[in-house]
Write a protein that holds these residues in place. Sequence first.
Motif, PDB file in Angstrom:
ATOM      1  N   PHE A   9      -3.807   8.771   1.723  1.00 45.69           N
ATOM      2  CA  PHE A   9      -3.834   7.607   2.618  1.00 45.69           C
ATOM      3  C   PHE A   9      -3.215   6.386   1.948  1.00 45.69           C
ATOM      4  O   PHE A   9      -2.409   5.657   2.558  1.00 45.69           O
ATOM      5  CB  PHE A   9      -5.266   7.297   3.033  1.00 45.69           C
ATOM      6  N   SER A  10      -3.592   6.146   0.685  1.00 46.61           N
ATOM      7  CA  SER A  10      -3.068   4.982  -0.033  1.00 46.61           C
ATOM      8  C   SER A  10      -1.565   5.074  -0.196  1.00 46.61           C
ATOM      9  O   SER A  10      -0.836   4.077  -0.031  1.00 46.61           O
ATOM     10  CB  SER A  10      -3.736   4.875  -1.409  1.00 46.61           C
ATOM     11  N   TRP A  11      -1.076   6.253  -0.513  1.00 40.58           N
ATOM     12  CA  TRP A  11       0.371   6.450  -0.693  1.00 40.58           C
ATOM     13  C   TRP A  11       1.117   6.175   0.614  1.00 40.58           C
ATOM     14  O   TRP A  11       2.119   5.452   0.631  1.00 40.58           O
ATOM     15  CB  TRP A  11       0.641   7.879  -1.174  1.00 40.58           C
ATOM     16  N   VAL A  12       0.637   6.752   1.712  1.00 42.75           N
ATOM     17  CA  VAL A  12       1.296   6.571   3.004  1.00 42.75           C
ATOM     18  C   VAL A  12       1.237   5.106   3.438  1.00 42.75           C
ATOM     19  O   VAL A  12       2.238   4.542   3.913  1.00 42.75           O
ATOM     20  CB  VAL A  12       0.654   7.483   4.065  1.00 42.75           C
ATOM     21  N   TRP A  13       0.067   4.487   3.270  1.00 49.72           N
ATOM     22  CA  TRP A  13      -0.080   3.097   3.693  1.00 49.72           C
ATOM     23  C   TRP A  13       0.841   2.185   2.894  1.00 49.72           C
ATOM     24  O   TRP A  13       1.523   1.328   3.458  1.00 49.72           O
ATOM     25  CB  TRP A  13      -1.528   2.650   3.536  1.00 49.72           C
ATOM     26  N   ARG A  14       0.888   2.371   1.561  1.00 49.86           N
ATOM     27  CA  ARG A  14       1.705   1.499   0.717  1.00 49.86           C
ATOM     28  C   ARG A  14       3.199   1.728   0.921  1.00 49.86           C
ATOM     29  O   ARG A  14       4.008   0.866   0.600  1.00 49.86           O
ATOM     30  CB  ARG A  14       1.334   1.701  -0.752  1.00 49.86           C
ATOM     31  N   SER A  15       3.562   2.888   1.452  1.00 52.91           N
ATOM     32  CA  SER A  15       4.981   3.111   1.751  1.00 52.91           C
ATOM     33  C   SER A  15       5.417   2.315   2.971  1.00 52.91           C
ATOM     34  O   SER A  15       6.622   2.133   3.203  1.00 52.91           O
ATOM     35  CB  SER A  15       5.237   4.601   1.991  1.00 52.91           C
ATOM     36  N   ARG A  16       4.445   1.814   3.729  1.00 51.88           N
ATOM     37  CA  ARG A  16       4.750   1.070   4.944  1.00 51.88           C
ATOM     38  C   ARG A  16       4.353  -0.401   4.852  1.00 51.88           C
ATOM     39  O   ARG A  16       5.009  -1.269   5.432  1.00 51.88           O
ATOM     40  CB  ARG A  16       4.048   1.704   6.154  1.00 51.88           C
ATOM     41  N   TYR A  17       3.236  -0.662   4.171  1.00 46.69           N
ATOM     42  CA  TYR A  17       2.695  -2.021   4.133  1.00 46.69           C
ATOM     43  C   TYR A  17       2.404  -2.439   2.693  1.00 46.69           C
ATOM     44  O   TYR A  17       2.072  -1.611   1.845  1.00 46.69           O
ATOM     45  CB  TYR A  17       1.410  -2.111   4.958  1.00 46.69           C
ATOM     46  N   ALA A  18       2.492  -3.738   2.442  1.00 48.12           N
ATOM     47  CA  ALA A  18       2.270  -4.257   1.088  1.00 48.12           C
ATOM     48  C   ALA A  18       0.799  -4.436   0.776  1.00 48.12           C
ATOM     49  O   ALA A  18       0.397  -4.413  -0.395  1.00 48.12           O
ATOM     50  CB  ALA A  18       3.000  -5.589   0.905  1.00 48.12           C
TER      51      ALA A  18
END
Length: 368
Positions: free
Chosen positions: A334-343
Amino acid sequence: MARSTEPTPSTRAQRQSGTGRLLAIDAARGLAMVGMVIVNVGPTRTEGVLGRLYLAPYGRASILFVLIAGLGMSFFLRSRRDDARRWPVLLWRAGLLFFGGLALQLLTPQIGVILPTYGLLFALALALQYVPRSALLWLTLVWAVAGPVVIVMHTSAGAAVRHLTEPVTLTDPVGQIVHSSLVSGPYPLLSWAVPFMVGMWVAGLELSRRRTQHAMILWGGVAAVGGLAASLVTPGLLGASAEEGYLKLLTGAAHGQMPLWLISSVGGAILVLGLLLRFWDRIATLARPLVYAGQLALTCYVGHYLVLAATGKAETLAGGMVLSAVIVVGLLVFSWVWRSRYAIGPLERVVRASWLRPVGGATRPVAP
């Protein structure tokens, strides 16, 4: 002739070193998050070598979490020294974490939530920022002894003030919430302020220097091993009276709030941070998932509590290992996917309170 604005090799090296330092700190926070998931999933009592290895984070991961919080808070205060809105931002964070943590505790009464203590520590930082760094170290040493003394004094005084067996929630009486938060709960301020203040002191070190990193590894290891060894020896010497009155101060059970445990666990946290800083250039790629989890620490922390509220704690070692693995992998992905989209993480954005900051301020989140 106009002066070139192209960064020199030394300047680029300094920037890379500073970035690596911040990423290593994020990874340490993420590692602490993983350890806390394992501890909260349980079981917390196991036998055998495998069980001991599984519970290695018990009494250590949360200390690392709080030490990194103190370090991050010091960076936050230093970078906004002249910002008049610093106090409103900190008070917003403190209140949100304190009352939000008490509300979250309603969902998982069997597992203590550390967020209310985080809120108190953030409020305490408003005063600690004015303490000179040398005095902060002495204050921490005094607090590491005086805090446990007060805890023993109050939790041994009688039934009215004995150690609370269950965490308090938002619906409990105000007096009980205050007493639990300061003295008798699972994360009392009188002991948990120690790793937070150590983190604020460590933030003043030159963390990018090899000499500093080696010193952290050496002295952190000495404190971790020495405190643990002493905590294993003293119960045998004291016998059955080890848990009675002020003799408890010489014990070092994990989460027992006593000095030997604080010394050992804080030393271990410094050791881990020193190792990550020292070898970051070799492990940066592999540790990237921990970096992202550390940058979304609050979101991951609350998320794993919501999962445990639905599943409950594990009853067996095998069940705990499976459930821990599922939650940890899920949070890392989840953290990886989220950080690939949002800061910034979803809950981090709420805590950040950007509307209370001046326009054009720093964009890098400071996770609690």
